[in-house]
Motif scaffolding. Sequence first.
Motif, mmCIF file in Angstrom:
data_model
loop_
_atom_site.group_PDB
_atom_site.id
_atom_site.type_symbol
_atom_site.label_atom_id
_atom_site.label_comp_id
_atom_site.label_asym_id
_atom_site.label_seq_id
_atom_site.Cartn_x
_atom_site.Cartn_y
_atom_site.Cartn_z
ATOM 1 N N ARG A 1 13.232 25.642 49.632
ATOM 2 C CA ARG A 1 14.683 24.799 49.575
ATOM 3 C C ARG A 1 15.410 24.399 48.188
ATOM 4 O O ARG A 1 14.171 24.504 46.858
ATOM 5 N N THR B 1 4.768 32.299 50.037
ATOM 6 C CA THR B 1 3.652 33.147 51.105
ATOM 7 C C THR B 1 2.825 33.710 50.576
ATOM 8 O O THR B 1 1.955 33.874 50.864
ATOM 9 N N ASN C 1 13.569 28.836 47.211
ATOM 10 C CA ASN C 1 13.403 29.730 47.189
ATOM 11 C C ASN C 1 12.100 31.450 46.431
ATOM 12 O O ASN C 1 13.363 31.004 45.137
ATOM 13 N N GLY C 2 12.517 32.488 46.057
ATOM 14 C CA GLY C 2 11.502 33.340 45.762
ATOM 15 C C GLY C 2 10.475 32.413 44.811
ATOM 16 O O GLY C 2 10.682 33.527 43.586
ATOM 17 N N ALA D 1 10.135 36.085 57.102
ATOM 18 C CA ALA D 1 8.661 35.572 56.776
ATOM 19 C C ALA D 1 7.599 35.465 57.793
ATOM 20 O O ALA D 1 6.561 35.809 56.972
ATOM 21 N N GLN E 1 5.571 38.548 56.919
ATOM 22 C CA GLN E 1 5.344 38.230 55.698
ATOM 23 C C GLN E 1 4.142 37.770 56.152
ATOM 24 O O GLN E 1 2.549 38.802 55.410
ATOM 25 N N PHE F 1 13.527 30.036 58.508
ATOM 26 C CA PHE F 1 14.846 30.748 58.553
ATOM 27 C C PHE F 1 14.512 31.540 58.267
ATOM 28 O O PHE F 1 15.253 32.800 58.361
ATOM 29 N N ARG F 2 13.609 32.596 57.263
ATOM 30 C CA ARG F 2 13.938 33.271 56.248
ATOM 31 C C ARG F 2 13.846 34.421 57.363
ATOM 32 O O ARG F 2 12.586 34.510 57.878
ATOM 33 N N ALA F 3 14.055 35.695 57.335
ATOM 34 C CA ALA F 3 14.099 36.918 58.099
ATOM 35 C C ALA F 3 12.909 37.418 57.669
ATOM 36 O O ALA F 3 12.353 37.414 56.651
ATOM 37 N N SER G 1 9.565 26.973 54.393
ATOM 38 C CA SER G 1 11.101 27.432 54.166
ATOM 39 C C SER G 1 10.982 26.841 52.439
ATOM 40 O O SER G 1 10.564 25.988 51.915
ATOM 41 N N ASP H 1 7.921 28.732 58.317
ATOM 42 C CA ASP H 1 9.506 28.620 57.176
ATOM 43 C C ASP H 1 9.716 29.878 58.600
ATOM 44 O O ASP H 1 9.586 30.890 58.869
#
Length: 199
Positions: free
Chosen positions: A90, A9, A4-5, A38, A41, A34-36, A88, A32
């Motif tokens: 992970r 993307t 993550n992060g 995503a 973006q 899962f991430r709101a 996503s 992805d």
Amino acid sequence: IGVNGGGKTTSIGKLASRFTQEGAKVFLASGDTFRAAAHEQLMTWSERADATMCPYEENAKPSAVMYRAVEAAAAKDSGCDILIADTSGRLHTNSGLMDELAKCKLSMGKAMENAPHEVLLVLDGTTGLNMLNQAREFHEQIGVTGLVLTKLDGTAKGGCVVSVVDELGIPVKFVGVGEGIDDLQPFDAQAFVDALFPN
């Protein structure tokens, strides 16, 4: 792929821009799920990079998204040259999420023989030696073919990537050196060493 992060993307958007500027027709897949925001973006990046978004369904399994994306890109009338799939973030220590990533890879291979043709692991240049643990796990589970080293626009120099390359033999393909769309550059070993040891 990556944690993550790390800049996955953003790196995809910059990579897409590079390829479209070289004349390729690029498709982007929003794996992805899962991430709101995503998907939104990635859509923004696709517009900036002049790339095409693959069909997307909310709440779909990532492996299904990947399968349909490869099918869409491989269709004779698509004109697609390159498909880049987002995943996503992970933790490399979460076996369930790592298994899901392996399923995504299998789905792509079912849709097109030998797909994916490249698996890039995005490593945050600020993480230090933990990037070696990340790379080991992702490579063992998925089979990484190249590295993208991000966030080298601050004080981070990303020197720990040398341990990753040395132990696993995975080449660094690109480095992220800023926020701009053109700030993903092909890796230059000499420039990297010069930045690590300036004087």
